[in-house]
Motif scaffolding. Structure first.
Motif, PDB file in Angstrom:
ATOM      1  N   GLN A  95       0.826  -1.198   0.000  1.00 32.34           N
ATOM      2  CA  GLN A  95       0.000   0.000   0.000  1.00 32.34           C
ATOM      3  C   GLN A  95       0.865   1.254   0.000  1.00 32.34           C
ATOM      4  N   ARG A 104      -6.714   3.042   3.018  1.00 34.62           N
ATOM      5  CA  ARG A 104      -5.857   1.869   3.201  1.00 34.62           C
ATOM      6  C   ARG A 104      -6.648   0.696   3.778  1.00 34.62           C
ATOM      7  N   ASP A 107      -8.977  -0.650   1.004  1.00 36.41           N
ATOM      8  CA  ASP A 107      -8.243  -1.486   0.051  1.00 36.41           C
ATOM      9  C   ASP A 107      -7.905  -2.833   0.673  1.00 36.41           C
ATOM     10  N   TRP A 108      -7.549  -2.810   1.941  1.00 37.91           N
ATOM     11  CA  TRP A 108      -7.205  -4.048   2.651  1.00 37.91           C
ATOM     12  C   TRP A 108      -8.409  -4.988   2.699  1.00 37.91           C
ATOM     13  N   GLN A 142      -0.631  -5.245   8.416  1.00 37.65           N
ATOM     14  CA  GLN A 142      -0.911  -4.142   7.502  1.00 37.65           C
ATOM     15  C   GLN A 142      -2.135  -3.356   7.946  1.00 37.65           C
TER      16      GLN A 142
END
Length: 249
Positions: A95, A104, A107-108, A142
């Motif tokens: 990312q 973020r 998207d994860w 993440q």
């Protein structure tokens, strides 16, 4: 020897997932890799589901006896752990660290949904107490890292990740139940419509909602709708933590 009971020897799973695999000091060298064994298990799970997996079937796919397979993997629980790691790949896609936490995490969650969508058996393989491997922990790392600087406590960050993962899992579970044909909401609306035509006068709010869907569309947006609402709620909490005098963790 049976296929092994989950949780009977956590140390065995730790060694397989986290430590280099040495060649045996005695006897013939290993002819198989753990990667090949994991892929054989995945082939079975992809085609028939996790319930169809057995050490005997994997042994047949890789061309060894069941007893020989135990030289590499001590039981079914450890086999499933290897399969999970293989299916998750090298971890989540990289990312842009300069992107905001909301984008973020979004998207994860979408990336996780893609992995579970490609490997629906992961829904069954990633429940209950078990040893987590490097790839799975990379996914968690993440998501937690995306919340750096938000002021959320460690417990709140963990809960946020669990909430997002639970939402994704729930949507993929519904999609799996429909057999991958029409979306789950569309199928539900179609079946519900049959009942409403006969008994709709008893449920006016439901009839109105279904009529709106038919006129305006919008089915099968549950993943994005729920994701947006979860992130909205987290945004309110982040703003609260950022307020003057707010506690941070």
């Amino acid at each position: 020897m049976g296929d092994g009971n989950p949780g009977t020897d956590p140390g065995a799973a730790v060694r397989l997932l986290w430590e280099p695999q040495p060649q045996p000091a005695r006897g013939p060298k290993r002819a198989l890799s753990l990667e090949r064994i994991a892929q054989a298990g995945i082939e079975i799970a992809e085609a028939e589901g996790l319930a169809a997996l057995s050490m005997q079937r994997v042994a047949g796919l890789v061309g060894v006896t069941k007893m020989a397979l135990y030289r590499y993997v001590p039981g079914k629980a450890e086999l499933v752990a290897l399969m999970v790691e293989a299916a998750l790949g090298e971890g989540p896609p990289p990312q842009d660290v300069h992107t905001g936490w909301r984008d973020r995490l979004g998207d994860w969650a979408r990336a996780m949904g893609g992995v579970f969508g490609r490997h629906p058996w992961l829904l069954d393989a990633t429940v209950g107490p078990r040893v987590l491997g490097p790839h799975e922990l990379a996914w968690m790392e993440q998501a937690l890292t995306a919340l750096d600087g938000t002021g959320l406590t460690g417990a709140e960050r963990m809960d946020a990740v669990v909430l997002l993962a639970g939402h994704v899992r729930g949507i993929v579970q519904q999609e799996r139940a429909t057999g991958g044909t029409a979306g789950p909401e569309a199928q539900f609306d179609e079946q519900l419509g049959l009942v409403m035509r006969a008994h709709g006068e008893r449920y006016p709010a439901l009839c109105a909602a279904l009529a709106s869907v038919a006129a305006e569309g919008g089915q099968d947006q549950a993943l994005e709708f729920g994701l947006a609402r979860i992130l909205d709620g987290l945004g309110l909490l982040v703003a609260e933590r950022s307020a003057p005098g707010a506690r941070t963790g």
